[in-house]
Write a protein that holds these residues in place. Sequence first.
Motif, short mmCIF file in Angstrom:
data_model
loop_
_atom_site.label_atom_id
_atom_site.label_comp_id
_atom_site.label_asym_id
_atom_site.label_seq_id
_atom_site.Cartn_x
_atom_site.Cartn_y
_atom_site.Cartn_z
N HIS A 197 31.77 48.04 36.35
CA HIS A 197 30.75 48.88 36.97
C HIS A 197 29.95 48.05 37.98
CE1 HIS A 197 27.74 51.89 37.55
NE2 HIS A 197 26.81 50.99 37.35
N GLY A 198 29.85 48.60 39.17
CA GLY A 198 29.06 47.93 40.19
C GLY A 198 29.81 46.83 40.93
N ALA A 199 31.03 46.54 40.51
CA ALA A 199 31.80 45.50 41.20
C ALA A 199 32.42 46.08 42.46
CB ALA A 199 32.88 44.96 40.29
N ALA A 200 32.47 45.27 43.51
CA ALA A 200 33.08 45.74 44.75
C ALA A 200 34.59 45.73 44.60
CB ALA A 200 32.66 44.86 45.91
N LEU A 201 35.25 46.53 45.46
CA LEU A 201 36.71 46.64 45.38
C LEU A 201 37.36 45.27 45.58
CD1 LEU A 201 39.07 48.64 45.14
CD2 LEU A 201 39.08 48.77 47.62
N SER A 202 36.79 44.48 46.50
CA SER A 202 37.40 43.17 46.78
C SER A 202 37.26 42.25 45.56
CB SER A 202 36.71 42.55 47.98
OG SER A 202 35.33 42.47 47.75
N GLU A 203 36.16 42.38 44.84
CA GLU A 203 35.98 41.57 43.63
C GLU A 203 37.05 41.90 42.59
OE1 GLU A 203 31.98 40.93 41.70
OE2 GLU A 203 31.48 42.25 43.37
N ILE A 204 37.34 43.21 42.45
CA ILE A 204 38.32 43.62 41.44
C ILE A 204 39.71 43.16 41.86
CG2 ILE A 204 39.45 45.62 40.43
CD1 ILE A 204 36.75 47.02 40.52
N LEU A 205 40.01 43.29 43.15
CA LEU A 205 41.36 42.95 43.61
C LEU A 205 41.58 41.45 43.68
CD1 LEU A 205 42.02 45.63 46.36
CD2 LEU A 205 42.93 45.54 44.05
N ALA A 206 40.59 40.71 44.18
CA ALA A 206 40.84 39.31 44.47
C ALA A 206 39.86 38.36 43.79
CB ALA A 206 40.79 39.08 45.98
N GLY A 207 38.85 38.89 43.10
CA GLY A 207 37.84 38.01 42.53
C GLY A 207 38.26 37.40 41.21
N VAL A 208 37.32 36.74 40.57
CA VAL A 208 37.59 36.14 39.27
C VAL A 208 37.68 37.24 38.23
CG1 VAL A 208 36.52 33.93 39.75
CG2 VAL A 208 35.12 35.84 38.94
N ARG A 209 38.27 36.88 37.08
CA ARG A 209 38.41 37.87 36.03
C ARG A 209 37.05 38.30 35.52
NH1 ARG A 209 43.43 37.24 31.85
NH2 ARG A 209 45.03 37.34 33.46
N LEU A 210 36.77 39.64 35.58
CA LEU A 210 35.49 40.13 35.10
C LEU A 210 35.53 40.28 33.58
CD1 LEU A 210 34.94 42.71 37.92
CD2 LEU A 210 33.62 40.65 37.55
N ASP A 211 36.69 40.61 33.08
CA ASP A 211 36.87 40.71 31.65
C ASP A 211 37.94 39.70 31.29
OD1 ASP A 211 37.38 41.29 29.07
OD2 ASP A 211 37.84 43.41 29.36
N ALA A 213 39.76 39.16 28.91
CA ALA A 213 40.92 39.58 28.12
C ALA A 213 42.01 40.23 28.97
CB ALA A 213 40.49 40.55 27.03
N ARG A 214 41.62 40.76 30.13
CA ARG A 214 42.61 41.55 30.88
C ARG A 214 42.60 41.14 32.34
NH1 ARG A 214 40.18 47.35 29.50
NH2 ARG A 214 38.34 46.25 30.24
N PRO A 215 43.76 41.22 33.00
CA PRO A 215 43.73 41.05 34.45
C PRO A 215 42.88 42.17 35.07
CG PRO A 215 45.98 41.08 33.61
CD PRO A 215 45.09 41.44 32.47
N ASN A 216 42.25 41.86 36.18
CA ASN A 216 41.29 42.80 36.75
C ASN A 216 41.88 44.16 37.05
OD1 ASN A 216 38.99 41.41 36.63
ND2 ASN A 216 39.03 40.67 38.75
N ILE A 217 43.07 44.18 37.65
CA ILE A 217 43.61 45.47 38.09
C ILE A 217 43.96 46.32 36.89
CG2 ILE A 217 45.56 46.54 39.28
CD1 ILE A 217 45.48 44.22 41.22
N VAL A 218 44.56 45.70 35.87
CA VAL A 218 44.91 46.45 34.66
C VAL A 218 43.65 46.97 33.99
CG1 VAL A 218 45.96 46.26 32.38
CG2 VAL A 218 46.97 45.06 34.32
N GLY A 219 42.66 46.08 33.85
CA GLY A 219 41.42 46.49 33.20
C GLY A 219 40.74 47.61 33.95
N ALA A 220 40.70 47.47 35.27
CA ALA A 220 40.03 48.50 36.07
C ALA A 220 40.75 49.83 35.93
CB ALA A 220 39.98 48.07 37.54
N ALA A 221 42.09 49.77 35.95
CA ALA A 221 42.86 51.01 35.83
C ALA A 221 42.61 51.64 34.46
CB ALA A 221 44.35 50.73 36.02
#
Lengths: 438, 290
Positions: A197-211, A213-221
């Motif tokens: 929540h509140g993360a920019a698209l670029s952060e999710i695609l290319a940033g550090v792991r926010l969670d 436990a999961r890769p960003n794209i999988v987690g976001a999806a």
Amino acid sequence: MTDATALLKDEADRLFAGKRLLAFAVPAAILAYLACVFVAFDIPGLYDRARMDNARALAADSYSYKTHVARDNRTGELTIAIEGERKGTYPPGTAPDWVSLGNDTVIDLGGGHVVTYAGEAVRYDVPGFGPILAAPGARGVETNLSGNLPGWISLSKNRLAVATEAGRLTVTRNRTEVFRYFTGWELFFFTLDSPYHGAALSEILAGVRLDPARPNIVGAAQDFWSNPMWRHGEVAWAIFETVLMAFLGTMGAALIALPLAFLAARNFAPLRALRFGMRRVFDFLRGVDGLIWTIVLSRAFGPGPMTGALAILLTDTGSFGKMFSEALENVDAKQIEGVQSTGARPVQRYRFGVIPQITPVLLSQVLYYLESNTRSATIIGAITGGGIGLLLTQAMITQKDWEEVSYYIVLIVLMVMLMDWLSGWLRRRLIRGDAGGH
Amino acid sequence: MAEPLVGPHGGSPDIRDHYMVLTRRKRMYGGLALAIFAALMASGFVLAEDRNAGGFRDGIANVFDFPAQVVGEAWEKADLLPGHLLHFFPALVETVNIAAVSTLVGALCALVLSLLSTRGLARFPRLIPAFRRGMDIMRAIPEIVIALVLIFVLGGGPVPAMIAIAVHTAGALGKLFSEVNENASLKPVEGLESVGATWIQRMWLGVIPQVAPNYLSYALLRFEINIRASAILGFVGAGGIGYELKNAMSWGQGKFDEAAAIFLLLFGAIVAFDQISGHLRNRLTTGGRA
């Protein structure tokens, strides 16, 4: 000669007079009918019955949302919740950046409007008006207001309500609440408990792991798909269910109607009585109509896509049977004779002599119905409970989640337009590209 | 001609082989498409079965329970039936009225929209795509969506249903009408233009007389469809026979004689209007008038 001309002229005059009369009579009849209906439907009374406040709430809610900042005056507890919903509540101790927590809660409504909760006391600084002070006490709400109040403030012994363009403040003995309005659909992608929540698209695609436990794209999806407020996953399933109903109903009806149509076509029916009977069956299936079939079937099968599919199947077996048998009556016998002259057996005669002739008509009708049945499936879903139709009626019954209603409406329109496009594309491909039908 | 293309043994082996390969490939594609289609149908039914509240196998035994109940109850109280038919007749009239008005209003809107979105006739040629997309959207919105929203704002009654059906009708007929317009001769229009007729006069006197029979035929077909739609919208609260049906159904057992009467009325009305409009359409298309 002149007599004949005069006669002709008389006739022409009569014809003209008749046409002129018709040209006025038809619009007059239509107008008279509309006037009758105007009274019968009580259109003048419509204005009184119309709930314009409902319309405004609906319109405003469909493109904007509000965040509640509420203080319970008995316990002193502060909750910040989007749309006041549990699923949109900020965890205790956190707040959006326009609310600063601390000893005093300062809520910046933007444009110079600031509300401060200092214990029970409330201070609202309205630019150009001055501060409004209010304190809920044992004897109701005490304020610094007196005299003639502007229309946007309503004050009674137990309640103060201030509505400005920046937001709303309500103070009662038990509860102090501020609403701030925002444009858009709240938490459409991720709810507050998601790390994205509140993360920019670029952060999710290319940033550090926010969670971690999961890769960003999988987690976001995953978090998007299971968003508890918008339930994207469930909505996608509902759309799929609706399309499934339309597909199964239409194709099933076509498969059943094709052999039956042979029994009902004049040039193929083995018995006249059978043909007559078959036609009545088709008429009956069509005449009973989807509504009644839906009711009858939902009693037996309960709500769900199967019920809807069967209701469409039954109605359309009637429609297809009638159309297919008419198409069969129009086939050219010469092709069948030609195939027969090569020594073809009856099945081969039908396969190569008849089917190729009617395939284009058949396909175009089936595909047209597929699109139209997607709409019917939405409606049937609303009646029996299944698919996107059910979600739509549920969202409407709550009368507050209008943003969800508009989301569903957009999806339904897109779904129908997509099916329209798909059926048109298939029709062009199949009929032009394969006119022989082999 | 001089050089025979086909040899004594049925063509050069080259061509024949090629043909056979093509045929085989075509058959394979056909078979493949059929297999995919069959798999889709089968898995679709399994899926639908899974997500349904009641199973197909259990349900199929009970399919006739409800109709039997309704018929049984109607039979027991057969003496009440004429009274019920009479009682619910005004509701039927309302349903038919909703359908008729929405067809009329929708057809009038469709007429204007179709003229505005036909190449060669449009008043504003640049706006043709806009009008077309507008009609696409009007056609794509299911009636129930507009009806439910309007019921919330305007309260229950025939007006929301009428507006909802009219919007959809305008989109659906608009598309059909504009296809008819494309085939209209432009000569009368040019003739009228040369004597200085306005756009409305050109359309009214030059185009409408050519296309009116086809318009009428499509509008009649729509009317049939709209009667069904208006009955369904009644079921979600828009008045008419559908509303009465919903009430009768929610009373449950003991009131099924009323439901039976409503079923009869609805069935009779649909069949009757289908027959009448089918007959009229036949006369219009096979040259009842010149």
